[in-house]
Design an enzyme around this catalytic site. Structure first.
Site, mmCIF file in Angstrom:
data_model
loop_
_atom_site.group_PDB
_atom_site.id
_atom_site.type_symbol
_atom_site.label_atom_id
_atom_site.label_comp_id
_atom_site.label_asym_id
_atom_site.label_seq_id
_atom_site.Cartn_x
_atom_site.Cartn_y
_atom_site.Cartn_z
ATOM 1 N N SER A 95 -21.517 0.335 -0.586
ATOM 2 C CA SER A 95 -22.700 -0.165 -0.361
ATOM 3 C C SER A 95 -23.389 1.772 -0.664
ATOM 4 O O SER A 95 -23.756 0.874 -1.583
ATOM 5 C CB SER A 95 -22.501 0.375 1.383
ATOM 6 O OG SER A 95 -23.889 -0.093 1.987
ATOM 7 N N ASP A 225 -22.798 -11.305 3.774
ATOM 8 C CA ASP A 225 -23.120 -9.856 3.694
ATOM 9 C C ASP A 225 -24.778 -9.745 4.208
ATOM 10 O O ASP A 225 -25.572 -10.115 3.315
ATOM 11 C CB ASP A 225 -23.151 -9.043 2.182
ATOM 12 C CG ASP A 225 -23.864 -8.329 2.529
ATOM 13 O OD1 ASP A 225 -23.873 -6.937 3.506
ATOM 14 O OD2 ASP A 225 -22.219 -6.425 1.778
ATOM 15 N N HIS A 254 -20.576 -8.083 4.732
ATOM 16 C CA HIS A 254 -20.443 -6.491 4.172
ATOM 17 C C HIS A 254 -19.059 -5.802 3.631
ATOM 18 O O HIS A 254 -18.853 -4.548 3.112
ATOM 19 C CB HIS A 254 -21.577 -5.350 4.796
ATOM 20 C CG HIS A 254 -22.230 -4.774 4.011
ATOM 21 N ND1 HIS A 254 -22.690 -4.114 2.822
ATOM 22 C CD2 HIS A 254 -22.061 -3.123 4.678
ATOM 23 C CE1 HIS A 254 -22.656 -3.063 2.740
ATOM 24 N NE2 HIS A 254 -22.787 -2.761 3.526
#
Length: 276
Positions: A95, A225, A254
């Site tokens: 991320s 995601d 995610h």
């Protein structure tokens, strides 16, 4: 475990376990190095040296007022790498940490980095612009900031309870421990750092960084995601990388490093041990 002081005085907390080739982990927003527990224990048992730090303003690093941008994040990672004399390292970023790792490798990694892995990562750029019409509207991130200021504690429950791990999907196997651990990590950091970091992860353009990276890079992303949509991130990043490989995981969320750790870890190990 230890700390290193950066040039501008921030104290960066890090973990350094084991011996062997270094695997360096870069965590996502608004978490800490604890988010990599499943990966660090796995690689430690496989004979690797595992290193992870808490981003400035996050976790156990100092809650400084300034420097919550990708240039400082990358420089902080470089300070840890230099302090520990890390070479032939594999850097893995999730991320926001994928953005941090991308800039670190592009700007500071020459002679130190063997490979790079980006998991559910924010590059090339998240926000919608004329050059990035498929991005998310700025209003999405403005709402993040608004909710953080209004009630950070509740906001940091809503994210893991819902989209982060896909716990809002029908028939999802919800783990209260995972939700509470996300909240614990988030609340350990500083509100100022978390607020400023929203701009850093959403508006930073990593296009030139990706183009500059020459090491083999694995781009991993879940098709479901809900935080960083795959079509405007992984699928675009791999086209900019000189030696990029894309792997999309059907239905993964995610936070797949936690919810599907066994699958993710096996693929990470294969990439780390593979030729090239």
């Amino acid at each position: 475990m230890g700390t290193v002081k950066t040039k501008d005085g921030a104290e960066i907390f890090y973990k350094d376990w084991g011996q062997g080739q270094p695997i360096v982990f870069h965590h996502g927003w608004p978490l800490s190095s604890d988010d990599w527990d499943a990966q660090m224990m796995f690689f430690l048992e496989k004979g690797f040296r595992v290193v992870a730090h808490d981003r400035r303003g996050h976790g156990r690093s100092s809650q400084v007022a300034d420097g919550h941008d990708m240039d400082h994040y990358a420089a902080d990672a470089a300070a840890v790498a230099e302090h520990l004399n890390l070479r032939d390292a594999v850097h893995i970023g999730h991320s926001t940490g994928g953005g941090e790792a991308t800039r670190y490798v592009a700007k500071h990694g020459k002679g130190r980095v063997a490979k790079l892995v980006l998991i559910g990562a924010v590059p090339p750029i998240m926000v919608k612009t004329d050059a990035n019409p498929g991005g998310l509207p700025i209003e999405v991130f403005d709402d993040f900031r608004k909710q953080l200021v209004a009630n950070r504690a509740q906001f940091f429950l809503d994210i893991p309870t819902g989209p982060f791990y896909g716990f809002n999907r029908p028939n999802a196997k919800v783990s209260q421990g995972v939700i509470q651990n996300w909240w614990r990590q988030g609340m350990a950091g500083g509100a100022k750092a978390h607020y400023d970091s929203i701009k850093a992860f959403s508006e930073t353009d990593f296009t030139e960084d990706l183009k500059a990276i020459t090491v083999p890079t694995l781009v991993m992303h879940g098709s479901d995601d809900q935080i960083v949509p795959v079509d405007d991130s992984a699928k675009l990043s791999v086209k900019l990388l000189k030696h990029g490989t894309l792997k999309i995981y059907d239905g993964f969320p995610h936070g797949m490093c936690t919810t599907q750790a066994d699958i993710v870890n096996a693929d990470l190990l294969a990439f780390v041990q593979g030729a090239g």
